[in-house]
Design a protein around this motif. Structure first.
Motif, PDB file in Angstrom:
ATOM      1  N   UNK A 157       0.973  -1.141  -0.096  1.00  0.00           N
ATOM      2  CA  UNK A 157      -0.075   0.086  -0.127  1.00  0.00           C
ATOM      3  C   UNK A 157       0.736   1.256   0.125  1.00  0.00           C
ATOM      4  N   UNK A 158       1.806   1.265   0.917  1.00  0.00           N
ATOM      5  CA  UNK A 158       2.713   2.378   0.901  1.00  0.00           C
ATOM      6  C   UNK A 158       3.573   2.665  -0.113  1.00  0.00           C
ATOM      7  N   UNK A 159       3.962   1.372  -0.557  1.00  0.00           N
ATOM      8  CA  UNK A 159       4.879   1.521  -2.081  1.00  0.00           C
ATOM      9  C   UNK A 159       3.984   1.990  -3.155  1.00  0.00           C
ATOM     10  N   UNK A 160       2.819   1.754  -3.338  1.00  0.00           N
ATOM     11  CA  UNK A 160       1.886   2.365  -4.376  1.00  0.00           C
ATOM     12  C   UNK A 160       2.033   3.854  -4.173  1.00  0.00           C
ATOM     13  N   UNK A 161       1.578   4.133  -2.882  1.00  0.00           N
ATOM     14  CA  UNK A 161       1.841   5.779  -2.491  1.00  0.00           C
ATOM     15  C   UNK A 161       2.884   6.554  -2.767  1.00  0.00           C
ATOM     16  N   UNK A 162       4.020   5.800  -2.410  1.00  0.00           N
ATOM     17  CA  UNK A 162       5.423   6.461  -2.790  1.00  0.00           C
ATOM     18  C   UNK A 162       5.489   6.956  -4.288  1.00  0.00           C
ATOM     19  N   UNK A 163       5.008   5.769  -5.195  1.00  0.00           N
ATOM     20  CA  UNK A 163       5.403   5.814  -6.509  1.00  0.00           C
ATOM     21  C   UNK A 163       4.261   6.918  -7.135  1.00  0.00           C
ATOM     22  N   UNK A 164       3.139   7.190  -6.477  1.00  0.00           N
ATOM     23  CA  UNK A 164       2.148   8.032  -7.149  1.00  0.00           C
ATOM     24  C   UNK A 164       2.689   9.534  -6.729  1.00  0.00           C
ATOM     25  N   UNK A 165       3.265   9.577  -5.523  1.00  0.00           N
ATOM     26  CA  UNK A 165       3.875  10.983  -5.023  1.00  0.00           C
ATOM     27  C   UNK A 165       4.997  11.188  -5.788  1.00  0.00           C
ATOM     28  N   UNK A 166       5.889  10.221  -6.438  1.00  0.00           N
ATOM     29  CA  UNK A 166       7.134  10.448  -7.222  1.00  0.00           C
ATOM     30  C   UNK A 166       6.548  11.027  -8.439  1.00  0.00           C
ATOM     31  N   UNK A 167       5.634  10.608  -9.022  1.00  0.00           N
ATOM     32  CA  UNK A 167       4.654  11.155 -10.407  1.00  0.00           C
ATOM     33  C   UNK A 167       4.259  12.423 -10.282  1.00  0.00           C
ATOM     34  N   UNK A 168       3.636  12.487  -9.178  1.00  0.00           N
ATOM     35  CA  UNK A 168       2.660  13.681  -8.830  1.00  0.00           C
ATOM     36  C   UNK A 168       3.355  15.112  -8.602  1.00  0.00           C
ATOM     37  N   UNK A 237      -1.649  -4.755  -9.456  1.00  0.00           N
ATOM     38  CA  UNK A 237      -3.038  -5.125  -9.815  1.00  0.00           C
ATOM     39  C   UNK A 237      -4.144  -5.360  -8.757  1.00  0.00           C
ATOM     40  N   UNK A 238      -3.823  -4.565  -7.752  1.00  0.00           N
ATOM     41  CA  UNK A 238      -4.596  -4.343  -6.640  1.00  0.00           C
ATOM     42  C   UNK A 238      -4.168  -5.120  -5.450  1.00  0.00           C
ATOM     43  N   UNK A 239      -3.286  -6.280  -5.712  1.00  0.00           N
ATOM     44  CA  UNK A 239      -3.038  -7.005  -4.591  1.00  0.00           C
ATOM     45  C   UNK A 239      -2.013  -6.423  -3.701  1.00  0.00           C
ATOM     46  N   UNK A 240      -1.375  -7.213  -2.454  1.00  0.00           N
ATOM     47  CA  UNK A 240      -1.670  -8.368  -2.208  1.00  0.00           C
ATOM     48  C   UNK A 240      -2.983  -8.667  -1.400  1.00  0.00           C
ATOM     49  N   UNK A 241      -3.943  -9.471  -1.768  1.00  0.00           N
ATOM     50  CA  UNK A 241      -5.225  -9.693  -0.903  1.00  0.00           C
ATOM     51  C   UNK A 241      -5.894  -8.525  -0.885  1.00  0.00           C
ATOM     52  N   UNK A 242      -5.988  -7.801  -1.900  1.00  0.00           N
ATOM     53  CA  UNK A 242      -6.662  -6.522  -2.250  1.00  0.00           C
ATOM     54  C   UNK A 242      -6.194  -5.348  -1.507  1.00  0.00           C
ATOM     55  N   UNK A 243      -4.838  -5.521  -0.881  1.00  0.00           N
ATOM     56  CA  UNK A 243      -4.525  -4.357  -0.111  1.00  0.00           C
ATOM     57  C   UNK A 243      -4.376  -3.133  -0.840  1.00  0.00           C
ATOM     58  N   UNK A 244      -4.152  -3.360  -2.233  1.00  0.00           N
ATOM     59  CA  UNK A 244      -4.042  -1.995  -3.095  1.00  0.00           C
ATOM     60  C   UNK A 244      -5.322  -1.761  -4.019  1.00  0.00           C
ATOM     61  N   UNK A 245      -6.256  -2.484  -3.680  1.00  0.00           N
ATOM     62  CA  UNK A 245      -7.493  -2.329  -4.556  1.00  0.00           C
ATOM     63  C   UNK A 245      -8.311  -0.769  -4.220  1.00  0.00           C
TER      64      UNK A 245
END
Lengths: 296, 280
Positions: A157-168, A237-245
């Motif tokens: 979850x935090x990793x996807x946030x960090x990457x989104x922060x990097x892009x934005x 792709x929204x995983x693991x176990x929906x944590x990033x869905x």
């Protein structure tokens, strides 16, 4: 030009035809069709029938509130960090130090390259065995062993946030930098002659004057982040176990990966409802700010 | 002097900038270092950032692993260029109408266009997918170009409108008094004068169209040779047998053209991004 005549002038409407046609065919019609589909059991099969609010009922019974909560948590966290980092970045790049022109050029690449390609590289960096973050973390002793960032729920979850922060962040930075440069230097000089410190001037002059820009940008950023698809889809792709869905990912998975068009459409309608609330709020803010500017 | 810093302020500013740029540029450095490492060094334990035998080999061998790289790059450029051209045909007249004319429903229409900014592609993808399927348009460039165009029009109208509003009305009034038609005036008077603004909008549109071609291409296209760069490379991502140093080399070569374009045009890009925005 715009002389007030009694007859309706059709020329401006004529000018709007191309843009309106594209928008009607590619945005307005599909939007209406999505709403219609949300009341059907549409799927791969050519036969479809209306099912009333069934899709909405099944949607809410299946842990959908959790997805909504996660979407907002993801958005607020990501936008919050982007705004703080962006403001800090703008202050730094606004400093009159040698090399600042070069620094300003170097900030934009995450925004310029295709989002997906930047995300591939992040995917590799999050790799536990060979990626840079885990590797350097072990080197300097922050991590005791290889850490697979995308494999456990919280870190993914935090990793996807960090990457989104990097892009934005680059866009926020440049936008706020432009707002800062619009401030008349006289204001700072007057305060400086009166002996105001740098921090005091930032708090009392810069910050209030860039507040409209911060408000505009955080609302735009909230909408983009809410709609963010590429980053999460490529990394997890929204995983693991929906944590990033998030809602967008859930909609795509339901409709496109599982071909449940009707159920997917119901989710899409929920997104539209949330975004309409955003946009209403956004226009209210903008018109208020515009009015305040006129009053000044 | 107001802008004179004390030594510790310099230290603070440069440290801050260094940390900020490290975050921004780290992935590019990582991609470059990975592309330079031989494969066995890539999977060495313990982790090493830089190894002894760095080489450019991957840049020569990658053409076998990613044989269609040129094709992906061309597709990406072609799709973004087509989106930009089509979008400008819609943006220029619309921005002119919003900048110069008072007409019934103007504010509502402008708000309606801007509202498109808040709709995401994923929301519209179900009906778009079904209609593309019925019309046999899946796996065509058209399926990637048309939706992309709709999503860049609103911002383009917004940017160009604020530019056109700064052009003095006397110019076109003089042409009209001379008896020129209104469409003629738009094409022969307004467009040449507004060319710098149109260029800024075109560049910003191109970069956006280039950066965001993933969702529609992923969903509407399954013909490898038609893939834009992001989807072309996505096929390799996450597979077990990925030759990572070659994939990183391919990614860097793939994004090089747009980075070069950016470096040369960055002034206009930044101006375009902030022009309409800050004031309004």
């Amino acid at each position: 030009m715009a002389t007030a005549s009694k007859k309706t002038d059709w020329f401006p409407y004529l000018l709007l035809i191309p843009a309106s046609m594209v928008t009607l065919i590619i945005v307005a019609w599909p939007l209406a069709e999505t709403i219609r589909l949300s009341f059907t059991n549409s799927s791969m099969s050519p036969v479809e029938s209306y099912v009333g609010f069934e899709n909405y009922q099944t949607m809410f019974s299946r842990r959908f509130p959790e997805v909504i909560a996660r979407t907002f948590y993801w958005m607020v966290l990501s936008v919050g960090i982007k705004m703080v980092l962006g403001t800090l970045g703008a202050v730094l790049l606004n400093a009159a130090v040698p090399g600042r022109t070069l620094f300003r050029v170097l900030v934009m690449p995450p925004w310029v390259v295709p989002i997906a390609v930047g995300v591939f590289i992040w995917g590799w960096m999050y790799n536990g065995q060979f990626g840079m973050i885990s590797g350097l973390g072990q080197r300097i002793g922050l991590l005791s062993g290889p850490f697979e960032f995308l494999a456990t729920k919280n870190s993914a979850f935090l990793s996807t946030v960090v990457t989104d922060v990097w892009i934005g962040t680059p866009l926020v930075t440049v936008y706020l930098l432009a707002a800062m440069q619009g401030i008349s230097p006289d204001l700072h000089e007057a305060a400086w002659t009166d002996g105001a410190s740098r921090l005091y001037r930032f708090r009392r002059i810069t910050l209030p004057l860039i507040m409209p820009a911060i408000a505009t940008m955080s609302l735009l950023s909230a909408i983009w982040t809410f709609n963010s698809f590429d980053i999460i889809w490529i990394l997890t792709e929204g995983g693991p176990r929906n944590a990033t869905t998030t809602m967008i990912i859930d909609t795509y998975k339901t409709a496109i990966s599982r071909f449940k068009y009707g159920e997917g459409a119901a989710r899409a309608v929920m997104i539209v409802i949330f975004l309409s609330l955003f946009s209403a709020f956004y226009f209210l803010m903008i018109s208020k700010l515009a009015k305040r500017e006129q009053d000044l | 002097m107001i802008n004179k810093y004390r030594w510790w302020e310099y230290v603070l500013i440069y440290t801050g900038i260094a940390m900020f740029l490290t975050f921004v540029l780290a992935p590019f450095v990582e991609a470059f270092v990975v592309s330079m490492r031989p494969l066995d060094a890539l999977f060495s334990i313990p982790y090493r950032f830089i190894t002894d035998e760095m080489s450019f080999d991957a840049y020569f061998t990658m053409w076998k692993s990613v044989p269609l790289l040129w094709r992906y790059m061309l597709n990406s450029f072609g799709i973004a260029a087509a989106v930009t051209a089509l979008a400008l045909l819609a943006i220029i007249p619309a921005a002119y109408a919003f900048a110069r004319f008072e007409f019934k429903g103007r504010d509502t229409l402008l708000a309606a266009f801007l509202a498109v900014n808040m709709v995401s592609g994923a929301v519209l993808i179900i009906p778009l997918y079904k209609v593309m399927q019925q019309l046999g348009l899946l796996n065509t460039y058209f399926a990637m170009i048309a939706p992309g165009t709709a999503f860049v029009i609103p911002t383009g109208i917004w940017l160009l409108r604020s530019y056109l509003m700064r052009i003095p009305r006397e110019l076109e009034e003089a042409a009209l008094v001379d008896g020129a038609g209104r469409i003629y005036t738009l094409i022969r008077v307004i467009i040449p004068v507004a060319l710098p603004g149109i260029m800024v909008v075109a560049i910003a549109t191109f970069i956006t169209a280039y950066a965001q071609q993933f969702l529609f291409a992923l969903t509407f296209n399954s013909t490898n040779a038609l893939n834009p760069l992001p989807v072309g490379l996505f096929q390799f991502f996450g597979r077990q047998d990925v030759v990572w140093n070659e994939l990183m080399a391919a990614s860097l070569v793939g994004i090089l053209p747009v980075l070069i374009v950016y470096v040369f045009l960055q002034k206009y890009i930044v101006a375009g991004l902030t022009a309409g925005a800050v004031k309004e």
